[in-house]
Enzyme design. Structure first.
Site, PDB file in Angstrom:
ATOM      1  N   ARG A 275       4.994   4.808  -3.058  1.00  0.00           N
ATOM      2  CA  ARG A 275       3.282   4.235  -2.496  1.00  0.00           C
ATOM      3  C   ARG A 275       2.497   3.963  -3.711  1.00  0.00           C
ATOM      4  O   ARG A 275       2.697   4.460  -4.468  1.00  0.00           O
ATOM      5  CB  ARG A 275       2.873   5.699  -1.574  1.00  0.00           C
ATOM      6  CG  ARG A 275       3.750   5.670  -0.447  1.00  0.00           C
ATOM      7  CD  ARG A 275       2.924   6.657   0.590  1.00  0.00           C
ATOM      8  NE  ARG A 275       3.751   7.031   1.799  1.00  0.00           N
ATOM      9  CZ  ARG A 275       3.767   6.110   2.966  1.00  0.00           C
ATOM     10  NH1 ARG A 275       2.911   5.137   2.888  1.00  0.00           N
ATOM     11  NH2 ARG A 275       4.429   6.437   3.907  1.00  0.00           N
TER      12      ARG A 275
ATOM     13  N   GLU B  44       0.403  -6.775   4.379  1.00  0.00           N
ATOM     14  CA  GLU B  44       0.318  -5.922   3.220  1.00  0.00           C
ATOM     15  C   GLU B  44       0.773  -6.757   2.018  1.00  0.00           C
ATOM     16  O   GLU B  44       0.202  -6.574   0.862  1.00  0.00           O
ATOM     17  CB  GLU B  44       0.839  -4.613   3.378  1.00  0.00           C
ATOM     18  CG  GLU B  44       0.139  -3.638   4.349  1.00  0.00           C
ATOM     19  CD  GLU B  44       0.773  -2.519   4.550  1.00  0.00           C
ATOM     20  OE1 GLU B  44       0.563  -1.436   3.674  1.00  0.00           O
ATOM     21  OE2 GLU B  44       1.596  -2.258   5.611  1.00  0.00           O
TER      22      GLU B  44
ATOM     23  N   ARG C 120      -2.570   5.061  13.062  1.00  0.00           N
ATOM     24  CA  ARG C 120      -1.694   4.308  12.518  1.00  0.00           C
ATOM     25  C   ARG C 120      -0.193   4.459  12.459  1.00  0.00           C
ATOM     26  O   ARG C 120       0.190   5.583  12.449  1.00  0.00           O
ATOM     27  CB  ARG C 120      -2.034   3.886  10.892  1.00  0.00           C
ATOM     28  CG  ARG C 120      -1.363   2.930  10.114  1.00  0.00           C
ATOM     29  CD  ARG C 120      -1.859   2.529   8.720  1.00  0.00           C
ATOM     30  NE  ARG C 120      -1.510   3.630   7.807  1.00  0.00           N
ATOM     31  CZ  ARG C 120      -1.311   3.358   6.475  1.00  0.00           C
ATOM     32  NH1 ARG C 120      -1.002   2.015   6.118  1.00  0.00           N
ATOM     33  NH2 ARG C 120      -0.981   4.099   5.769  1.00  0.00           N
TER      34      ARG C 120
ATOM     35  N   ASP D 125      -0.807  -2.296  -1.590  1.00  0.00           N
ATOM     36  CA  ASP D 125       0.677  -2.752  -1.470  1.00  0.00           C
ATOM     37  C   ASP D 125       0.615  -4.173  -1.922  1.00  0.00           C
ATOM     38  O   ASP D 125       1.797  -4.584  -2.445  1.00  0.00           O
ATOM     39  CB  ASP D 125       1.156  -2.525  -0.029  1.00  0.00           C
ATOM     40  CG  ASP D 125       1.698  -1.206   0.152  1.00  0.00           C
ATOM     41  OD1 ASP D 125       2.349  -0.629  -0.430  1.00  0.00           O
ATOM     42  OD2 ASP D 125       1.008  -0.332   0.790  1.00  0.00           O
TER      43      ASP D 125
ATOM     44  N   HIS E  76      -5.752   9.890   1.530  1.00  0.00           N
ATOM     45  CA  HIS E  76      -4.730   9.626   0.724  1.00  0.00           C
ATOM     46  C   HIS E  76      -4.774  10.615  -0.463  1.00  0.00           C
ATOM     47  O   HIS E  76      -5.831  11.126  -0.967  1.00  0.00           O
ATOM     48  CB  HIS E  76      -4.670   8.015   0.040  1.00  0.00           C
ATOM     49  CG  HIS E  76      -4.522   6.931   1.234  1.00  0.00           C
ATOM     50  ND1 HIS E  76      -3.067   6.982   1.490  1.00  0.00           N
ATOM     51  CD2 HIS E  76      -5.281   6.348   1.996  1.00  0.00           C
ATOM     52  CE1 HIS E  76      -3.157   5.755   2.442  1.00  0.00           C
ATOM     53  NE2 HIS E  76      -4.351   5.644   2.875  1.00  0.00           N
TER      54      HIS E  76
ATOM     55  N   ARG F 230      -9.015  -0.905   0.995  1.00  0.00           N
ATOM     56  CA  ARG F 230      -9.258  -0.666  -0.432  1.00  0.00           C
ATOM     57  C   ARG F 230      -9.008   0.620  -1.028  1.00  0.00           C
ATOM     58  O   ARG F 230      -9.266   1.576  -0.164  1.00  0.00           O
ATOM     59  CB  ARG F 230     -10.527  -1.391  -0.757  1.00  0.00           C
ATOM     60  CG  ARG F 230     -10.996  -2.647  -0.374  1.00  0.00           C
ATOM     61  CD  ARG F 230     -12.393  -2.883  -0.718  1.00  0.00           C
ATOM     62  NE  ARG F 230     -12.636  -3.225  -2.033  1.00  0.00           N
ATOM     63  CZ  ARG F 230     -13.732  -2.583  -2.617  1.00  0.00           C
ATOM     64  NH1 ARG F 230     -14.655  -1.917  -1.813  1.00  0.00           N
ATOM     65  NH2 ARG F 230     -14.003  -3.020  -3.775  1.00  0.00           N
TER      66      ARG F 230
END
Length: 932
Positions: A766, A553, A427, A594, A160, A632
């Site tokens: 995001r 989420e 994913r 989220d 990320h 996390r």
């Protein structure tokens, strides 16, 4: 550059009078060398300016009229700098904070070593301390040993966009840390001078290296970063952990760790996470898988070469001698271990070369998997078998002490890393699967799957899964099928997955999962692809179907997760599939980021707690063991926080010896970037999961649950009232924070927003840039907004009950302690500076209101935890924050001015202005210790 003491590691005590004196010594040395670098590279005027800024920033943190005057002087001093001067000053402070971080990380390693010294008390959370405490608490030795052997902890590395530091600089950080470690060894004056020179050279090289990422990384670049983390640190740290665990087991249970045990494994999303990232394609994923396999073979080759150098003895069992003789028939075997390992070495060399040819596109998966007549390793057993023979022979011939060195570490690595180094998860977002199945049903002329209700979808999928007849028309599997590009990508991803061999892929994660059909459609598409595609000759035997992990989420999805899993496990075909293929185990992922962005930190935490309980109960009702996969982030606003504390606060029975968790962005480097740090953090995972499994917390009383429901509802309502229902909030957020400018950072391959664009408000943003932006301005809003309303209400309703919950319930105590840490880092004065320079007058009242609410939240949390001041029970952390503030403050002040200038530019801003802004972002991130 002058420095202040910066203590760290509040978790431990030591017989030393001042255990943190070595840290201050290191920080002082690095600061001095940085000051010399500033003078040598920028001239004396640069150091003088930096020292003037630092002095005023420190004075501005004081009290009284002198502080106000210092703030005015600091503002005037910074405002008078030219753009090159701003960049240089910003770089100076950013560098100092980076070097302070390196010193603090090394100090944590040093403190661990202090505790390992003869006669010292084991460090809290270490495996020696943890296993000893469990035995002292009444856990039977056999039960403890069995729990360790059955542990299944998998840390999933993700890319990320929170890692703002270039890999070139990370390598320099490692070298600086290594030099600090050498300094602890007790050097002669000559050696000390040479080491100081080496540090000075690294700091000059660091200063002269461009810290700005000029190109956006590709998913393959990100995957290389994960592979490098394994190669440079985790490869050594994992067997070191297992050796410590083995020794602790022998001490406390009388039996060591088995060779096939793998209590900790690593996996990855880098190159497999295609949710919202059009840059991750099936070709990308295949290349990343080859890259991991190549690195694994390279590392194993290095170990086997080392092992051949050690095993020079000639005494061996007949089985090993016979196997060695078969390596080169007709040759006299004098050193049987080396001869046996010669054959393994040659196969590993062939494997490395074969994978290089595959990566270069000069070989196809179906080409003969051999190089110059030497077979490539395609099965893990072909690598394990000769090593196991060596182990058995050494133990049988009285050389067990030799076997327990490099050989045992290598066998443990095989169990943990396999042939692929990192199993790769896939994913994708649930709607993409819906669109793909809709294309199939339209091609079959039976309607539009996307338009069907959930009951119709479930019935159709169940019938299709029960049927032996293929469903997907063959032409849709072609790479050039006449389909929308996103649909074609989904089908080609399933085709790619079916072509992978055993051990390459992990779970298939479905983001934004809500209904059973979201899982059933993936099961069906996976089965259809496996009917058509098989692994190539060079990819090993076929793997079982991928386990499917729905990701819940939002708050609503978490609250409905148990019901969704009950309905899913009630589908006969799927329940039998879970039994036959996955051994009555099912993985479910829960999203912290989220859910917190959706409902606020407190309400999300309670939804996650209850969701875990309900999901586990749903599985138990069907005889299915649930493995919870925790998504996390690094910050409290995204579920981050101290590992041990977070795991111990999970609902009773939700861990049960099994845990998957993401390690994201900059946290990979912070926790696993050095072998010593990695061992410490892996120990914390092991001891926390063992404690949560063997000594889980008590169930909270019903009245606590009912009161928590009310607290969560009020926190969620207060959070959403601001974030969703205040029309001025989104315009304020975009002007008061650098959210709009963060795209220039080039920190990740994935777009910052989900499909839907900028007009969709924060819902499309995001969670990572959402938290990143608020961290940069030091308001830290995602971690605390709404909590003030909840605690204020609770205190008015039943202060005694609230106090009992906050002090006696690990879940709520842990949640509020993490929020307390964030509140201590927040700075309303710095945030107000952003408002003054960047926010239009009509939006400024919202900023003032948020700062008032920050103070109200501080007061409420402090009272709830029974503190006179924040962090009263953690003075070392409080001191560390106070010491850092004068170094972070100038970076924030520079950033506000640079943002103002950026927003005044029509068209593309000058590169120099963007670079200066990026320097401040990197510096604030270093000062705050995490970014998003």
């Amino acid at each position: 550059m002058a420095s202040d003491p910066a203590p760290a590691d509040p978790s431990s005590s030591s017989p030393q009078a001042d255990p943190h004196a070595p840290l201050r010594r290191d920080v002082r040395l690095l600061g001095d060398l940085l000051g010399q670098t500033l003078t040598g590279q920028g001239g004396p005027a640069l150091l003088q300016t930096v020292e003037a800024v630092r002095g005023r920033a420190k004075a501005a943190r004081g009290e009284g009229p002198g502080a106000a005057a210092a703030r005015d002087e600091l503002d005037a001093l910074l405002a008078g700098l030219s753009l090159p001067e701003m960049t240089a000053v910003g770089r100076a402070f950013a560098h100092f904070l980076t070097f302070a971080n390196i010193a603090e990380q090394h100090h944590r390693i040093r403190r661990r070593r202090d505790h390992e010294a003869v006669g010292s008390t084991p460090q809290r959370g270490s495996v020696a301390e943890g296993l000893g405490r469990l035995r002292a608490g009444g856990i039977d030795g056999d039960r403890l040993h069995r729990a360790v052997e059955e542990l299944s902890i998998e840390l999933v590395l993700t890319a990320h966009p929170t890692q703002v530091v270039r890999r070139s600089l990370l390598q320099k950080h490692r070298r600086i840390a290594d030099l600090l470690a050498r300094r602890d060894l007790g050097l002669t004056p000559v050696e000390e001078e040479a080491l100081r020179d080496a540090l000075a050279a690294e700091i000059v090289a660091h200063w002269r290296t461009d810290e700005v990422k000029r190109d956006q990384p590709t998913p393959v670049d990100e995957a290389r970063g994960g592979v490098v983390a394994i190669e440079q640190s985790i490869w050594e740290a994992l067997p070191a952990l297992l050796e410590s665990l083995d020794a602790a087991l022998v001490t406390h249970t009388g039996r060591g760790l088995s060779l096939t045990a793998a209590p900790v494994r690593f996996a990855s999303w880098m190159g497999g996470d295609r949710d919202g990232n059009p840059n991750v394609t099936p070709t990308t994923t295949e290349r990343v898988l080859l890259l991991g396999r190549w690195m694994a073979a390279t590392l194993y080759l290095r170990e086997v070469d080392g092992l051949r150098g050690e095993l020079s003895m000639g005494d061996a069992t007949p089985a090993l001698v016979a196997a060695a003789a078969a390596v080169r028939p007709g040759h006299t075997v004098r050193e049987p271990y080396r001869e046996l390992l010669r054959g393994l070495r040659d196969r590993l060399r062939a494997t490395v070369r074969y994978l290089e040819l595959r990566l270069d596109g000069r070989l196809d998966p179906d080409d003969d998997p051999q190089v110059d007549g030497v077979a490539v390793l395609c099965r893990l057993e072909d690598l394990r078998a000769p090593l196991q023979l060596c182990w058995d022979s050494l133990c049988a011939t009285g050389a067990q002490v030799v076997a327990q060195g490099r050989l045992r570490r290598l066998l443990w690595r095989l169990s943990a890393f396999g042939l692929h180094l990192l199993q790769l998860d896939l994913r994708q977002e649930s709607e993409r699967h819906t669109d793909a199945m809709a294309a199939v049903t339209r091609a079959l002329g039976i309607g539009d799957y996307a338009a069907w209700a959930e009951t119709e979808r479930r019935a159709f999928l169940s019938d299709a899964l029960d049927s032996a007849r293929p469903l997907v028309p063959p032409e849709l599997w072609r790479a050039d099928a006449d389909l929308d590009a996103p649909v074609r990508d989904v089908l080609q991803t399933f085709a790619m997955a079916a072509r992978q061999g055993e051990g390459a892929l992990g779970a298939y994660v479905i983001s934004m999962a809500t209904h059973p059909s979201d899982v059933l459609v993936v099961a069906l598409l996976q089965r259809e692809a496996r009917r058509v595609f098989r692994p190539g000759r060079g990819d090993g035997p076929p793997a079982p179907p991928l386990r499917i992990a729905p990701l819940f989420e939002t708050r609503d999805d978490l609250q409905g997760a148990g019901a969704s899993m009950r309905a899913l496990l009630a589908v006969p075909w799927y329940r039998e599939h879970v039994r036959q293929v996955h051994g009555d185990r099912h993985e479910v992922m829960i999203g912290y980021s989220d859910s917190a962005k959706d409902a606020g930190r407190l309400a999300a935490a309670w939804a996650l707690y209850q969701g875990q309980e309900d999901i586990v109960a749903a599985g138990a009702a069907q005889g299915v063991t649930i493995t919870l996969f925790h998504g996390r982030g690094g910050t409290v606003g995204r579920g981050g926080g101290p590992t041990h504390q977070a795991i111990r606060a999970q609902p009773p029975g939700s861990v049960a010896g099994r845990l998957r968790v993401t390690e994201q962005g900059e946290m990979i480097q912070a926790k696993f970037g050095h072998p010593g740090l990695a061992v410490r953090n892996l120990e914390l995972y092991v001891t926390a999961v063992l404690e949560a499994t063997l000594t889980p917390p008590a169930d909270p009383p019903p009245e606590w649950r009912a009161f928590m429901d009310q607290l969560a509802d009020r926190a969620c309502g207060a959070y959403r009232d601001v974030v969703r229902h205040r029309p001025e909030f989104v315009p304020y957020f975009r002007t008061a924070t650098p959210e709009r400018e963060l795209s220039v950072l080039n920190v990740g391959s994935r777009p910052a927003r989900r499909p839907g664009g900028r007009d969709a408000g924060i819902q499309s943003l995001r969670a990572i840039p959402w938290v990143f932006a608020w961290t940069q301005v030091r308001l830290m809003l995602p971690a605390w907004l709404g909590i003030d309303a909840a605690l204020s209400w609770g205190r008015a309703q039943d202060p005694a009950l609230l106090h009992a919950m906050c002090t006696e319930w690990p879940f709520l105590r842990s949640t509020l302690a993490l929020v307390e840490m964030v509140l201590a880092k927040a700075d309303p004065g710095v945030h107000a500076r952003y408002d003054r320079l960047l926010v239009p007058p009509e939006l400024a009242p919202l900023g003032a209101e948020l700062r008032d609410r920050l103070q109200a939240t501080r007061d409420e949390v402090r009272q709830a935890l029974g503190r006179d001041v924040l962090l009263a029970d953690n003075p070392v952390l409080a001191r560390s924050i106070a010491v850092r503030n004068p170094y972070v403050d100038p970076l924030n002040l520079l950033q506000t001015e640079l943002l103002r200038r950026l927003r005044e530019v029509d068209g593309d801003p000058p590169r120099e202005l963007l670079d200066a802004f990026i320097v401040t972002v990197n510096g604030v991130a270093a000062g705050m210790r995490n970014t998003g």
